[in-house]
Enzyme design. Sequence first.
Site, short mmCIF file in Angstrom:
data_model
loop_
_atom_site.label_atom_id
_atom_site.label_comp_id
_atom_site.label_asym_id
_atom_site.label_seq_id
_atom_site.Cartn_x
_atom_site.Cartn_y
_atom_site.Cartn_z
N TYR A 15 -12.25 9.31 7.00
CA TYR A 15 -11.28 9.92 7.90
C TYR A 15 -11.78 11.23 8.51
O TYR A 15 -11.03 12.20 8.64
CB TYR A 15 -9.94 10.18 7.16
CG TYR A 15 -9.41 8.94 6.49
CD1 TYR A 15 -8.80 7.93 7.24
CD2 TYR A 15 -9.53 8.73 5.12
CE1 TYR A 15 -8.32 6.78 6.63
CE2 TYR A 15 -9.06 7.58 4.51
CZ TYR A 15 -8.46 6.61 5.27
OH TYR A 15 -8.00 5.48 4.68
N HIS A 36 0.90 -1.16 0.00
CA HIS A 36 0.00 0.00 0.00
C HIS A 36 0.93 1.19 0.00
O HIS A 36 1.71 1.37 0.93
CB HIS A 36 -0.90 0.00 1.25
CG HIS A 36 -1.64 1.30 1.41
ND1 HIS A 36 -2.76 1.61 0.66
CD2 HIS A 36 -1.40 2.37 2.19
CE1 HIS A 36 -3.18 2.82 1.00
NE2 HIS A 36 -2.37 3.31 1.92
N ARG A 79 -9.10 16.98 8.52
CA ARG A 79 -8.33 16.89 7.28
C ARG A 79 -7.82 18.25 6.77
O ARG A 79 -6.67 18.35 6.32
CB ARG A 79 -9.12 16.16 6.19
CG ARG A 79 -9.54 14.74 6.59
CD ARG A 79 -10.19 13.96 5.48
NE ARG A 79 -9.24 13.48 4.51
CZ ARG A 79 -9.06 14.01 3.32
NH1 ARG A 79 -9.79 15.04 2.94
NH2 ARG A 79 -8.16 13.52 2.50
N CYS A 138 -10.68 26.79 20.05
CA CYS A 138 -9.83 27.93 20.39
C CYS A 138 -8.44 27.63 19.90
O CYS A 138 -7.54 27.27 20.68
CB CYS A 138 -9.84 28.15 21.89
SG CYS A 138 -11.45 28.66 22.43
N GLU A 139 -8.27 27.77 18.59
CA GLU A 139 -7.03 27.33 17.95
C GLU A 139 -7.07 27.93 16.55
O GLU A 139 -7.98 27.63 15.79
CB GLU A 139 -7.11 25.79 17.90
CG GLU A 139 -6.03 25.09 17.19
CD GLU A 139 -4.93 24.60 18.13
OE1 GLU A 139 -5.16 24.47 19.34
OE2 GLU A 139 -3.85 24.37 17.61
N GLU A 151 -7.84 -2.62 -1.08
CA GLU A 151 -8.28 -2.16 0.24
C GLU A 151 -8.69 -0.69 0.21
O GLU A 151 -8.07 0.16 0.86
CB GLU A 151 -7.14 -2.30 1.25
CG GLU A 151 -6.70 -3.69 1.51
CD GLU A 151 -5.49 -3.74 2.45
OE1 GLU A 151 -5.21 -4.85 2.94
OE2 GLU A 151 -4.81 -2.71 2.67
N PRO A 152 -9.72 -0.35 -0.54
CA PRO A 152 -10.09 1.06 -0.58
C PRO A 152 -10.77 1.52 0.72
O PRO A 152 -11.58 0.78 1.29
CB PRO A 152 -11.10 1.15 -1.74
CG PRO A 152 -11.48 -0.26 -2.06
CD PRO A 152 -10.61 -1.21 -1.32
N GLY A 153 -10.40 2.68 1.16
CA GLY A 153 -11.12 3.32 2.26
C GLY A 153 -11.86 4.52 1.68
O GLY A 153 -13.08 4.53 1.51
N GLY A 185 -5.89 3.62 -1.67
CA GLY A 185 -5.24 4.82 -2.16
C GLY A 185 -5.89 5.46 -3.36
O GLY A 185 -5.38 6.46 -3.88
N1 LLP Z 1 -4.71 -0.12 3.25
C1 LLP Z 1 -3.76 0.30 4.10
C2 LLP Z 1 -2.76 -0.64 4.58
C3 LLP Z 1 -3.74 1.64 4.53
O1 LLP Z 1 -2.79 2.04 5.37
C4 LLP Z 1 -4.72 2.54 4.07
C5 LLP Z 1 -4.73 3.94 4.50
C6 LLP Z 1 -5.72 2.05 3.19
C7 LLP Z 1 -5.66 0.71 2.80
C8 LLP Z 1 -6.83 2.91 2.66
O2 LLP Z 1 -6.37 3.98 1.92
P1 LLP Z 1 -7.42 4.93 1.13
O3 LLP Z 1 -8.07 4.09 0.07
O4 LLP Z 1 -8.39 5.42 2.10
O5 LLP Z 1 -6.57 6.01 0.57
N2 LLP Z 1 -6.12 9.81 6.76
C9 LLP Z 1 -5.84 10.06 5.35
C10 LLP Z 1 -5.38 8.89 4.59
C11 LLP Z 1 -4.29 8.07 5.26
C12 LLP Z 1 -4.76 6.69 5.41
C13 LLP Z 1 -3.68 5.77 5.77
N3 LLP Z 1 -3.87 4.44 5.29
C14 LLP Z 1 -6.94 10.88 4.70
O6 LLP Z 1 -7.68 11.53 5.44
O7 LLP Z 1 -7.03 10.96 3.48
#
Ligand code: LLP
Length: 424
Positions: A380, A189, A306, A342-343, A265-267, A224
């Site tokens: 996130y 990843h 973010r 407050c920042e 592994e999409p988030g 990603g």
């Molecule tokens: N697989 C692994 C091992 C990861 O570390 C991550 C994200 C994903 C999958 C999912 O990635 P995605 O598809 O969501 O890009 N907090 C940040 C992104 C950093 C996430 C870290 N790992 C944001 O707000 O965009």
Amino acid sequence: MTTPDSHPFIPAETARNLAKKFGTPIYVYDEKTLRNNAAECLAFPSAFGLTVRFAIKACPTAAVLKLFDSLGLHFDASSIHEVRRAMHAGIAPEKISLSTQELPREFADEISAGIKFNACSLDQIERFGKEFPGARLGVRFNPGIGSGANGKTNVGGPDSSFGIWHEHAGAVRELLRRYGLTLERIHTHIGSGSDPAVWQRAAISSLAMVRVFPDVDTLDFGGGYKVARVAGEKTTDLQKCGAPIRDAIVALAQETGRKLKFEIEPGTYLVANAGAILTRVQDVVDTGVGGRNFIKLDTGMTEILRPSLYGAQHPIFIEPSLIRSNTPPRKVVDYVIVGHCCESGDLVSCAPGAPETLATRAFPQVEIGDLCVIGGAGAYCSAMSAKNYNSFPEAAEVMLTTDSAFRLIRRRQTLDQIIQNEIS
Ligand code: LLP
């Protein structure tokens, strides 16, 4: 930057009803969009079998996990706590894969329960081998290249601590031999918001690794995939991105007879644009002639970190018509939008990639009480916030269901819950 008047799944009327029923701020998820996103990911080009794992870290709320579970998704956990939380939500352990920066002392119960494990360092292989000699495992490699929307989300290449450096394959082989382990999966990843071309290069280099490890039957290419939240950003075309990898997997099968399954592994892709924050303008101030006009929301880094962390851009919709539909048109004003902490770093309308730089968004003159929707907040945001800073309670979460109902999926936190573990 100007924005359209209305958010795609929270038009004015819906916003008003939601605010009346649940108050503000709240997170709102749209079931229809979640389902559509899942269908798109499940259609990722594949040759000999595909598993789509939702990266739990993007949005670990049980109702979201359960919905994805019901649609046939599996799960990627980045800590043993995420594993436990998913299991608590009813996700079968066999559907969960753990790739973690910190393998705690106690991890054996979850492995014995059936979760899959990708060792992310040589030490993790060793500890796994001691506990489960002769077992099967995966290894996360750092393929030597990375790509992210910004430096903080790039997790590949020599400046990144994630995964085992690709040149250490010999040391991996030696540990596998020492503990009689079978390497069945290779995982990479390289970052979030990756350039698809770099992602493809990393995927091809994982394929090369397969030749070094003859027992590998699965490749996990991580997440990603970019999503456009505001105009000018670009969403990754999953079909275009995955096709060359599918072709390379087919070519490898023709050459070696090895039919590799693969995983993604999409988030972000699954949830980013399926979530929003409904918030309210709680104050409007200015700094005089030649100064700034500020909108203060009843949300901020406590719900959406973010912008402060990455200079991330989120679409912002303010719907004054909700409050005074009969008033004459108002003049357009450039506003800086800030959060309630407050920042001074609690800046929602920052410049792209520059968390400390003020940028403006233009709206017809805004008044205290106007409702506001921040889009692109499904990934996130609830999961990654400056929770309880200034002792603001965690916001509630609501699902807009496909039968147009509002379902509360997380209550607003109470003061008692904020302080429940304190001992005075
Ligand atoms: N697989 C692994 C091992 C990861 O570390 C991550 C994200 C994903 C999958 C999912 O990635 P995605 O598809 O969501 O890009 N907090 C940040 C992104 C950093 C996430 C870290 N790992 C944001 O707000 O965009």
